[in-house]
Design a protein around this motif. Sequence first.
Motif, PDB file in Angstrom:
ATOM      1  N   MET A  15       0.847  -1.184   0.000  1.00  0.00           N
ATOM      2  CA  MET A  15       0.000   0.000   0.000  1.00  0.00           C
ATOM      3  C   MET A  15       0.886   1.239   0.000  1.00  0.00           C
ATOM      4  SD  MET A  15      -3.495   0.787   2.028  1.00  0.00           S
ATOM      5  CE  MET A  15      -3.083   0.218   3.626  1.00  0.00           C
ATOM      6  N   VAL A  16       0.555   2.186  -0.861  1.00  0.00           N
ATOM      7  CA  VAL A  16       1.337   3.401  -1.016  1.00  0.00           C
ATOM      8  C   VAL A  16       1.028   4.374   0.128  1.00  0.00           C
ATOM      9  CG1 VAL A  16      -0.353   4.594  -2.472  1.00  0.00           C
ATOM     10  CG2 VAL A  16       2.066   5.113  -2.723  1.00  0.00           C
ATOM     11  N   SER A  17       2.009   5.153   0.495  1.00  0.00           N
ATOM     12  CA  SER A  17       1.844   6.152   1.549  1.00  0.00           C
ATOM     13  C   SER A  17       1.150   7.380   0.972  1.00  0.00           C
ATOM     14  CB  SER A  17       3.213   6.532   2.108  1.00  0.00           C
ATOM     15  OG  SER A  17       3.066   7.557   3.056  1.00  0.00           O
ATOM     16  N   ILE A  18       0.066   7.769   1.620  1.00  0.00           N
ATOM     17  CA  ILE A  18      -0.754   8.898   1.169  1.00  0.00           C
ATOM     18  C   ILE A  18      -0.910   9.870   2.329  1.00  0.00           C
ATOM     19  CG2 ILE A  18      -3.097   9.565   0.450  1.00  0.00           C
ATOM     20  CD1 ILE A  18      -1.756   8.081  -1.754  1.00  0.00           C
ATOM     21  N   ARG A  19      -0.896  11.149   2.010  1.00  0.00           N
ATOM     22  CA  ARG A  19      -1.266  12.130   3.027  1.00  0.00           C
ATOM     23  C   ARG A  19      -2.424  12.967   2.490  1.00  0.00           C
ATOM     24  NH1 ARG A  19       2.827  14.771   0.474  1.00  0.00           N
ATOM     25  NH2 ARG A  19       2.806  17.038   0.527  1.00  0.00           N
ATOM     26  N   ILE A  20      -3.271  13.416   3.389  1.00  0.00           N
ATOM     27  CA  ILE A  20      -4.432  14.222   3.022  1.00  0.00           C
ATOM     28  C   ILE A  20      -4.110  15.669   3.368  1.00  0.00           C
ATOM     29  CG2 ILE A  20      -6.915  14.582   3.354  1.00  0.00           C
ATOM     30  CD1 ILE A  20      -6.108  11.802   2.149  1.00  0.00           C
ATOM     31  N   VAL A  21      -4.266  16.545   2.387  1.00  0.00           N
ATOM     32  CA  VAL A  21      -3.960  17.960   2.576  1.00  0.00           C
ATOM     33  C   VAL A  21      -5.128  18.808   2.080  1.00  0.00           C
ATOM     34  CG1 VAL A  21      -1.472  17.562   2.339  1.00  0.00           C
ATOM     35  CG2 VAL A  21      -2.807  18.234   0.327  1.00  0.00           C
ATOM     36  N   LYS A  22      -5.209  20.003   2.621  1.00  0.00           N
ATOM     37  CA  LYS A  22      -6.206  20.960   2.137  1.00  0.00           C
ATOM     38  C   LYS A  22      -5.700  21.588   0.855  1.00  0.00           C
ATOM     39  CE  LYS A  22      -7.832  23.855   5.100  1.00  0.00           C
ATOM     40  NZ  LYS A  22      -7.969  24.829   6.214  1.00  0.00           N
ATOM     41  N   ALA A  23      -6.597  21.814  -0.071  1.00  0.00           N
ATOM     42  CA  ALA A  23      -6.244  22.544  -1.281  1.00  0.00           C
ATOM     43  C   ALA A  23      -5.923  23.988  -0.899  1.00  0.00           C
ATOM     44  CB  ALA A  23      -7.389  22.496  -2.280  1.00  0.00           C
ATOM     45  N   THR A  24      -5.110  24.625  -1.704  1.00  0.00           N
ATOM     46  CA  THR A  24      -4.771  26.034  -1.529  1.00  0.00           C
ATOM     47  C   THR A  24      -4.924  26.724  -2.879  1.00  0.00           C
ATOM     48  OG1 THR A  24      -2.426  25.894  -2.132  1.00  0.00           O
ATOM     49  CG2 THR A  24      -3.017  25.343   0.186  1.00  0.00           C
ATOM     50  N   PRO A  25      -4.870  28.043  -2.914  1.00  0.00           N
ATOM     51  CA  PRO A  25      -4.951  28.715  -4.212  1.00  0.00           C
ATOM     52  C   PRO A  25      -3.814  28.306  -5.161  1.00  0.00           C
ATOM     53  CG  PRO A  25      -5.348  30.275  -2.443  1.00  0.00           C
ATOM     54  CD  PRO A  25      -4.896  28.997  -1.799  1.00  0.00           C
ATOM     55  N   LYS A  26      -2.721  27.771  -4.617  1.00  0.00           N
ATOM     56  CA  LYS A  26      -1.579  27.371  -5.444  1.00  0.00           C
ATOM     57  C   LYS A  26      -1.629  25.901  -5.868  1.00  0.00           C
ATOM     58  CE  LYS A  26       1.417  30.884  -3.593  1.00  0.00           C
ATOM     59  NZ  LYS A  26       2.725  31.237  -3.081  1.00  0.00           N
TER      60      LYS A  26
END
Length: 164
Positions: free
Chosen positions: A1-12
């Motif tokens: 299983m691949v390592s995933i992180r969850i992040v908030k989107a930003t304008p960039k």
Amino acid sequence: MVSIRIVKATPKTDFAAVSQVYYDTWQSAYRHLIPADFLKQLTPSSWHPEERWQNTFLAITGSEEIVGVCSFGRARMADYAGWGELYSLYVLPQFQRQQVGSQLMDQALKRLSQTYENNYVRVLNNNLAAQKFYLKFGFMKTNTVLEDVTRFGTIRELMMIREG
């Protein structure tokens, strides 16, 4: 299983890559669920995720590849004023069944619950796999089926709700 992180989107955020996730996922997941001609007329530019960046989470690999997206916010349907809505949850096919969707859903529900007691999601009426997924997160099927009549055929969506 691949390592995933969850992040908030930003304008960039690379929204072209996010749009590509939408496109690729639709082409795969909905291939036998909605009219083929409807899918053929879509392009990655059919989506505009940059318009909802404030309420979007992304699943990112260690090499910074965007492999999943979940957007949510205020209900768009007048009958559900005061509710939250899960607008979309898409994971690239090669990353499905690896808990990526669950991680995105957990973060979205956490954010939605800060503002809304009740939430809903619209799911293709014939997408039994997605319905089963949402049931695991406390959503319940309703008897409400919405119909969108397109020039390619009718697309039916089941309303699923998650109350307080």
